[in-house]
Motif scaffolding. Structure first.
Motif, PDB file in Angstrom:
ATOM      1  N   TYR A 126       0.802  -1.220   0.000  1.00 26.76           N
ATOM      2  CA  TYR A 126       0.000   0.000   0.000  1.00 26.76           C
ATOM      3  C   TYR A 126       0.839   1.277   0.000  1.00 26.76           C
ATOM      4  O   TYR A 126       0.314   2.361  -0.187  1.00 26.76           O
ATOM      5  N   LEU A 127       2.130   1.150   0.242  1.00 30.76           N
ATOM      6  CA  LEU A 127       2.985   2.328   0.331  1.00 30.76           C
ATOM      7  C   LEU A 127       2.892   3.244  -0.892  1.00 30.76           C
ATOM      8  O   LEU A 127       2.884   4.460  -0.724  1.00 30.76           O
ATOM      9  N   PRO A 128       2.811   2.724  -2.123  1.00 33.54           N
ATOM     10  CA  PRO A 128       2.718   3.638  -3.272  1.00 33.54           C
ATOM     11  C   PRO A 128       1.475   4.533  -3.245  1.00 33.54           C
ATOM     12  O   PRO A 128       1.414   5.537  -3.925  1.00 33.54           O
ATOM     13  N   HIS A 129       0.498   4.157  -2.432  1.00 34.35           N
ATOM     14  CA  HIS A 129      -0.758   4.900  -2.388  1.00 34.35           C
ATOM     15  C   HIS A 129      -0.848   5.849  -1.193  1.00 34.35           C
ATOM     16  O   HIS A 129      -1.881   6.473  -0.971  1.00 34.35           O
ATOM     17  N   PHE A 130       0.220   5.945  -0.420  1.00 36.26           N
ATOM     18  CA  PHE A 130       0.209   6.816   0.745  1.00 36.26           C
ATOM     19  C   PHE A 130       0.147   8.278   0.320  1.00 36.26           C
ATOM     20  O   PHE A 130       0.576   8.632  -0.765  1.00 36.26           O
ATOM     21  N   ILE A 189      -5.091  13.543   1.454  1.00 31.58           N
ATOM     22  CA  ILE A 189      -5.816  12.600   2.304  1.00 31.58           C
ATOM     23  C   ILE A 189      -6.010  11.331   1.492  1.00 31.58           C
ATOM     24  O   ILE A 189      -6.413  11.383   0.326  1.00 31.58           O
ATOM     25  N   VAL A 190      -5.729  10.205   2.107  1.00 30.34           N
ATOM     26  CA  VAL A 190      -5.947   8.918   1.469  1.00 30.34           C
ATOM     27  C   VAL A 190      -6.801   8.086   2.411  1.00 30.34           C
ATOM     28  O   VAL A 190      -6.547   8.041   3.613  1.00 30.34           O
ATOM     29  N   ILE A 191      -7.804   7.431   1.871  1.00 32.18           N
ATOM     30  CA  ILE A 191      -8.671   6.564   2.664  1.00 32.18           C
ATOM     31  C   ILE A 191      -8.484   5.133   2.183  1.00 32.18           C
ATOM     32  O   ILE A 191      -8.682   4.836   1.009  1.00 32.18           O
ATOM     33  N   PHE A 192      -8.064   4.271   3.104  1.00 34.26           N
ATOM     34  CA  PHE A 192      -7.948   2.853   2.803  1.00 34.26           C
ATOM     35  C   PHE A 192      -9.169   2.154   3.370  1.00 34.26           C
ATOM     36  O   PHE A 192      -9.621   2.465   4.465  1.00 34.26           O
ATOM     37  N   ASP A 193      -9.679   1.200   2.638  1.00 34.37           N
ATOM     38  CA  ASP A 193     -10.788   0.419   3.185  1.00 34.37           C
ATOM     39  C   ASP A 193     -10.198  -0.745   3.984  1.00 34.37           C
ATOM     40  O   ASP A 193      -9.014  -0.768   4.297  1.00 34.37           O
ATOM     41  N   ARG A 194     -11.008  -1.721   4.270  1.00 33.92           N
ATOM     42  CA  ARG A 194     -10.587  -2.820   5.135  1.00 33.92           C
ATOM     43  C   ARG A 194      -9.387  -3.599   4.614  1.00 33.92           C
ATOM     44  O   ARG A 194      -8.773  -4.365   5.339  1.00 33.92           O
ATOM     45  N   SER A 195      -9.029  -3.424   3.350  1.00 36.62           N
ATOM     46  CA  SER A 195      -7.950  -4.225   2.788  1.00 36.62           C
ATOM     47  C   SER A 195      -6.619  -3.995   3.493  1.00 36.62           C
ATOM     48  O   SER A 195      -5.737  -4.845   3.438  1.00 36.62           O
ATOM     49  N   TRP A 196      -6.445  -2.878   4.175  1.00 35.90           N
ATOM     50  CA  TRP A 196      -5.224  -2.651   4.945  1.00 35.90           C
ATOM     51  C   TRP A 196      -5.041  -3.773   5.973  1.00 35.90           C
ATOM     52  O   TRP A 196      -3.937  -4.199   6.239  1.00 35.90           O
ATOM     53  N   TYR A 197      -6.120  -4.267   6.529  1.00 38.62           N
ATOM     54  CA  TYR A 197      -6.076  -5.313   7.549  1.00 38.62           C
ATOM     55  C   TYR A 197      -6.514  -6.677   7.030  1.00 38.62           C
ATOM     56  O   TYR A 197      -6.799  -7.569   7.808  1.00 38.62           O
ATOM     57  N   ASN A 198      -6.554  -6.860   5.712  1.00 38.31           N
ATOM     58  CA  ASN A 198      -6.955  -8.152   5.149  1.00 38.31           C
ATOM     59  C   ASN A 198      -6.130  -9.309   5.690  1.00 38.31           C
ATOM     60  O   ASN A 198      -6.644 -10.409   5.862  1.00 38.31           O
TER      61      ASN A 198
END
Length: 149
Positions: free
Chosen positions: A2-6, A12-21
């Motif tokens: 996910y680092l390329p999307h920081f 502001i970046v919003i991650f959904d649940r996939s960060w904790y998949n």
């Protein structure tokens, strides 16, 4: 992954649940090894704390729905030709593993909740109210306030 999307400064970046998949879906469905799961669980907090130390504002919201609401949403998607694309082959199977998902969720929340990067649990059976509550919580969060200068 996910680092390329920081976010860059001011973004502001919003991650959904996939960060904790890794701690949920991948664990329950057998998509990761025990070693990969253990690595995630042993490093996630230090990684989050490193993000905070580097100036990133990290807010964690867990949108929690009941099993009956999840079943209703899946059923509604099946009936709606405009929403059928949201269904995957795993959705029905995952609903059958509700108890395992709940245990994985509880373990992940317990392990990753702390004073630096706490979780806010949002009851989300009512989608509109849940969205408003998250927006309200973001706007009230003093760690999210924009500094001048």
């Amino acid at each position: 992954r996910y680092l390329p999307h920081f976010p860059a400064a001011g973004e502001i970046v919003i991650f959904d649940r996939s960060w904790y998949n890794r701690a949920g879906v991948e664990r329950v469905m057998g998509f990761c090894t025990d070693a990969e799961y253990d690595e995630f669980m042993s490093t996630v907090l230090e990684f989050e704390h490193m993000l905070i130390r580097s100036g990133i504002k990290l807010l964690k919201y867990y949108l929690d729905i009941s099993k009956s609401e999840q079943a209703k949403r899946l059923d509604d998607r099946k009936k709606d030709p405009l929403a059928q694309w949201k269904l995957s082959a795993l959705d029905e199977y995952a609903l059958k593993k509700w108890d395992q998902y709940s245990l994985a969720r509880d373990k992940m929340l317990t392990h990753t909740h702390n004073l630096i990067t706490p979780w806010l649990i949002v009851h989300a059976d009512d989608k509109q109210l849940a969205r408003l509550n998250v927006i309200r919580a973001i706007l009230r969060n003093d760690r999210f306030a924009i500094s001048s200068g």
